[in-house]
Design an enzyme around this catalytic site. Structure first.
Site, PDB file in Angstrom:
ATOM      1  N   PHE A  23      11.397  26.023 -15.182  1.00  0.00           N
ATOM      2  CA  PHE A  23      11.478  25.045 -14.103  1.00  0.00           C
ATOM      3  C   PHE A  23      10.146  24.371 -13.793  1.00  0.00           C
ATOM      4  CE2 PHE A  23      15.221  27.632 -12.271  1.00  0.00           C
ATOM      5  CZ  PHE A  23      16.108  26.965 -13.088  1.00  0.00           C
ATOM      6  N   HIS A 117      11.383  31.280  -8.992  1.00  0.00           N
ATOM      7  CA  HIS A 117      11.438  29.830  -8.753  1.00  0.00           C
ATOM      8  C   HIS A 117      12.832  29.492  -8.221  1.00  0.00           C
ATOM      9  CE1 HIS A 117       9.265  26.016 -10.284  1.00  0.00           C
ATOM     10  NE2 HIS A 117       9.959  25.744  -9.193  1.00  0.00           N
ATOM     11  N   MET A 118      12.988  29.571  -6.902  1.00  0.00           N
ATOM     12  CA  MET A 118      14.301  29.353  -6.292  1.00  0.00           C
ATOM     13  C   MET A 118      14.864  27.982  -6.648  1.00  0.00           C
ATOM     14  SD  MET A 118      13.549  28.567  -2.278  1.00  0.00           S
ATOM     15  CE  MET A 118      15.040  27.634  -2.060  1.00  0.00           C
ATOM     16  N   HIS A 119      16.199  27.891  -6.655  1.00  0.00           N
ATOM     17  CA  HIS A 119      16.859  26.636  -6.994  1.00  0.00           C
ATOM     18  C   HIS A 119      18.291  26.660  -6.487  1.00  0.00           C
ATOM     19  CE1 HIS A 119      17.228  29.540 -10.276  1.00  0.00           C
ATOM     20  NE2 HIS A 119      18.410  29.010 -10.531  1.00  0.00           N
ATOM     21  N   PHE A 120      18.732  25.510  -6.010  1.00  0.00           N
ATOM     22  CA  PHE A 120      20.122  25.339  -5.572  1.00  0.00           C
ATOM     23  C   PHE A 120      20.972  24.919  -6.761  1.00  0.00           C
ATOM     24  CE2 PHE A 120      18.231  25.021  -1.395  1.00  0.00           C
ATOM     25  CZ  PHE A 120      19.207  25.523  -0.548  1.00  0.00           C
TER      26      PHE A 120
END
Length: 164
Positions: A23, A117-120
């Site tokens: 990401f 690495h947060m993600h929606f």
């Protein structure tokens, strides 16, 4: 033996494997089409999932490595939610989907595949979209190639300015 034709997988199988976070983006936009990046904003971006649950599966991601919501700046938080809203509008407009799953897995225990690495996730859904293939053989059918979906969705993001 069960076989499923998925020609886009050969790129992953034979291609080089990243030794860094998938990401994290280069500053230049030369690889945006290859990486399926649809939009770059000031602190977040939108990309298609290369291993989607359904056609049109999008990810909204902050540029910065952030593991949880509390670590987001106000700017990142607002931009993330603005992009989630815009993506849901675009998915409904293009795919005429009857619903959208919006999800965020925080932490490995919650199912985060890339916890650092947060993600929606935004996944378009239709009534009855789990066909007999999914029910009988635990296989999902993808009716459109990723590159075709990318080319179809890209113009929808042209209207977004960098201050979403």
């Amino acid at each position: 033996m069960k076989q499923l034709w998925a020609p886009w997988r050969i790129e992953y199988i034979l291609g080089p494997k990243p030794d860094s976070c998938v990401f994290c983006l280069p500053e230049g936009r030369e690889e945006d089409a290859e990486r399926l990046i649809l939009h770059r904003g000031p602190s977040c971006f939108v990309v298609m999932n290369k291993f989607p649950y359904n056609n049109g599966h999008l990810l909204v991601i902050p540029y910065r490595h952030v593991m949880d919501l509390a670590s987001l700046t106000d700017e990142e938080s607002h931009e993330l939610m603005d992009l989630v809203r815009e993506c849901s509008i675009i998915l409904k407009r293009h795919f005429h989907c009857q619903g959208i799953n919006v999800g965020l897995n925080l932490g490995e225990a919650a199912g985060a595949g890339i916890r650092e690495h947060m993600h929606f996730h935004l996944v378009p859904r239709w009534n009855g979209d789990s066909s007999f293939m999914a029910v009988m053989d635990e296989v999902r059918m993808m009716p459109e190639h990723l590159r075709s979906t990318y080319q179809a969705l890209l113009p929808y993001f042209a209207h977004l300015n960098t201050n979403c």
